[in-house]
Design a protein around this motif. Structure first.
Motif, PDB file in Angstrom:
ATOM      1  N   ALA A 116       0.946  -1.266   0.027  1.00  0.00           N
ATOM      2  CA  ALA A 116       0.107   0.007  -0.069  1.00  0.00           C
ATOM      3  C   ALA A 116       1.127   1.322   0.023  1.00  0.00           C
ATOM      4  O   ALA A 116       0.770   2.199  -0.679  1.00  0.00           O
ATOM      5  CB  ALA A 116      -0.999  -0.005   1.241  1.00  0.00           C
ATOM      6  N   ALA A 117       1.996   1.174   0.967  1.00  0.00           N
ATOM      7  CA  ALA A 117       2.840   2.417   1.046  1.00  0.00           C
ATOM      8  C   ALA A 117       3.629   2.557  -0.323  1.00  0.00           C
ATOM      9  O   ALA A 117       4.052   3.807  -0.713  1.00  0.00           O
ATOM     10  CB  ALA A 117       3.671   2.209   2.033  1.00  0.00           C
ATOM     11  N   ARG A 118       3.893   1.705  -1.047  1.00  0.00           N
ATOM     12  CA  ARG A 118       4.558   1.769  -2.482  1.00  0.00           C
ATOM     13  C   ARG A 118       3.982   2.959  -3.301  1.00  0.00           C
ATOM     14  O   ARG A 118       4.536   3.740  -4.031  1.00  0.00           O
ATOM     15  CB  ARG A 118       4.364   0.536  -3.171  1.00  0.00           C
ATOM     16  N   SER A 119       2.731   3.001  -3.294  1.00  0.00           N
ATOM     17  CA  SER A 119       2.091   3.759  -4.276  1.00  0.00           C
ATOM     18  C   SER A 119       1.997   5.301  -3.688  1.00  0.00           C
ATOM     19  O   SER A 119       1.531   6.266  -4.365  1.00  0.00           O
ATOM     20  CB  SER A 119       0.359   3.713  -4.450  1.00  0.00           C
ATOM     21  N   LEU A 124      -1.098   8.970   4.019  1.00  0.00           N
ATOM     22  CA  LEU A 124      -0.142   7.965   4.846  1.00  0.00           C
ATOM     23  C   LEU A 124       0.899   8.676   5.487  1.00  0.00           C
ATOM     24  O   LEU A 124       1.820   9.467   4.779  1.00  0.00           O
ATOM     25  CB  LEU A 124       0.296   6.892   3.979  1.00  0.00           C
ATOM     26  N   ALA A 125       1.180   8.583   6.782  1.00  0.00           N
ATOM     27  CA  ALA A 125       2.123   9.095   7.432  1.00  0.00           C
ATOM     28  C   ALA A 125       3.350   8.351   7.837  1.00  0.00           C
ATOM     29  O   ALA A 125       4.553   8.549   7.826  1.00  0.00           O
ATOM     30  CB  ALA A 125       1.796   9.757   8.795  1.00  0.00           C
ATOM     31  N   LYS A 126       2.982   7.066   8.259  1.00  0.00           N
ATOM     32  CA  LYS A 126       3.942   6.103   8.729  1.00  0.00           C
ATOM     33  C   LYS A 126       3.731   4.615   8.612  1.00  0.00           C
ATOM     34  O   LYS A 126       2.507   4.400   8.231  1.00  0.00           O
ATOM     35  CB  LYS A 126       4.306   6.401  10.251  1.00  0.00           C
ATOM     36  N   ALA A 212       8.072   6.219   1.060  1.00  0.00           N
ATOM     37  CA  ALA A 212       8.520   7.674   1.213  1.00  0.00           C
ATOM     38  C   ALA A 212       8.391   7.958   2.485  1.00  0.00           C
ATOM     39  O   ALA A 212       8.581   9.062   2.957  1.00  0.00           O
ATOM     40  CB  ALA A 212       8.130   8.457   0.190  1.00  0.00           C
ATOM     41  N   VAL A 213       7.589   7.129   3.445  1.00  0.00           N
ATOM     42  CA  VAL A 213       7.594   7.571   4.843  1.00  0.00           C
ATOM     43  C   VAL A 213       8.267   6.899   5.678  1.00  0.00           C
ATOM     44  O   VAL A 213       8.814   5.866   5.512  1.00  0.00           O
ATOM     45  CB  VAL A 213       5.729   7.266   5.044  1.00  0.00           C
ATOM     46  N   PRO A 239      16.841   2.774   2.962  1.00  0.00           N
ATOM     47  CA  PRO A 239      17.413   3.685   3.991  1.00  0.00           C
ATOM     48  C   PRO A 239      16.781   4.403   5.174  1.00  0.00           C
ATOM     49  O   PRO A 239      15.684   5.008   4.713  1.00  0.00           O
ATOM     50  CB  PRO A 239      18.410   4.701   3.140  1.00  0.00           C
ATOM     51  N   GLY A 240      17.193   4.146   6.307  1.00  0.00           N
ATOM     52  CA  GLY A 240      16.333   5.328   7.388  1.00  0.00           C
ATOM     53  C   GLY A 240      15.464   4.405   7.972  1.00  0.00           C
ATOM     54  O   GLY A 240      14.831   4.802   9.052  1.00  0.00           O
TER      55      GLY A 240
END
Length: 273
Positions: A116-119, A124-126, A212-213, A239-240
């Motif tokens: 889901a986060a890929r898009s 979305l925050a985290k 990106a989150v 990374p991160g």
């Protein structure tokens, strides 16, 4: 004091999605960040209710019945792919108008959260991925075996109690076993088979560079779902990323060490649990 507010249904991504909500009403609740908990392969939302109660003290918390589980839609023709499950989560959040929400996914739910986060949804925050299977094409197989799921579902479908479930989950409490015995029959076998197959055919590693989150890996201290070498590979792709292990817990972390599970979040969510 209970934080349970209600259970509900929403039509999103073309299906009925059922959820339980905790901590979403009362003074000051409107300012509480929303958290969507996505359970694992054979965990209806209600089996995560004890976690929802704790989260609901601080967050506006929604626990999803993933399609084919619990009271969400299931059928012989429904698409049970990882992509469909991820689209469900995004459509669910959009249907309820959630903003700056956090995805907390366990096992299969962690893989759903990654996809889901890929898009890169704007709301979305985290993401928190709890012991997500890292199996996939050309990788080692997921350590659990399909018959463990299918046989326990068949037993629950015939009718059983906590003693019947004890052979499958010997370390669980009587209350946890009884709840599983009561609800496991709501897991559609086709959904389970397709999700299990997806553990080996879907490559979640390709999703990671697109996220990106902020991401937290919350991992079992014992067991072999996510090894240290897997964490190193994930760090290279994302990374991160933060990671923490709960030393005495196996894959079902909050069942094995509930307080250790909550502590492991630290301040990642914004407020401690």
């Amino acid at each position: 004091m209970s934080t349970f507010q209600y259970g509900g249904n929403v039509f999103a991504n073309g299906i009925r999605q059922h959820y339980l909500r905790y901590g979403g009403s009362g003074e000051g609740r409107a300012e509480r960040p929303p958290v969507i908990i996505i359970p694992g392969i054979t965990s209806p939302a209600i089996t995560w209710g004890f976690v929802g109660e704790r989260f609901g003290k601080t967050y506006d918390t929604y626990i999803l019945d993933v399609r084919g589980r619990g009271l969400s839609e299931a059928s012989a023709t429904l698409d049970y792919s990882l992509n469909a499950q991820a689209d469900d989560v995004l459509a669910f959040a959009a249907a309820l108008g959630l903003r700056n929400y956090i995805l907390v996914g366990h096992s299969m739910g962690g893989r759903i959260a990654f996809r889901a986060a890929r898009s890169r949804p704007a709301a979305l925050a985290k993401v928190v991925a709890i012991d997500p299977p890292v199996s996939g094409p050309g990788r080692r197989v997921y350590p659990a075996k399909l018959p463990w799921y299918v046989d326990s579902i068949a037993l629950a479908s015939r009718g059983t109690d906590k003693e019947g479930m004890r052979a499958f989950c010997p370390t669980w409490t009587d209350e946890q076993l009884q709840l599983r015995a009561e609800w496991l029959h709501t897991c559609d076998e086709r959904a389970i088979r397709e999700s299990f197959d997806g553990f080996h055919t879907d490559d979640i590693h390709q999703d990671l560079p697109e996220i990106a989150v902020p991401v937290l890996l919350l991992l079992a201290g014992r067991g072999d779902v996510v090894l240290d070498a897997d964490v190193e590979e994930i760090r290279g792709l994302l990374p991160g990323v933060q990671d923490v292990r709960v030393p005495g817990a196996g894959h079902m972390i909050p069942w094995d060490d509930e307080e250790g599970f909550y502590r492991a979040f630290g301040d990642f969510l914004g407020q401690p649990l």
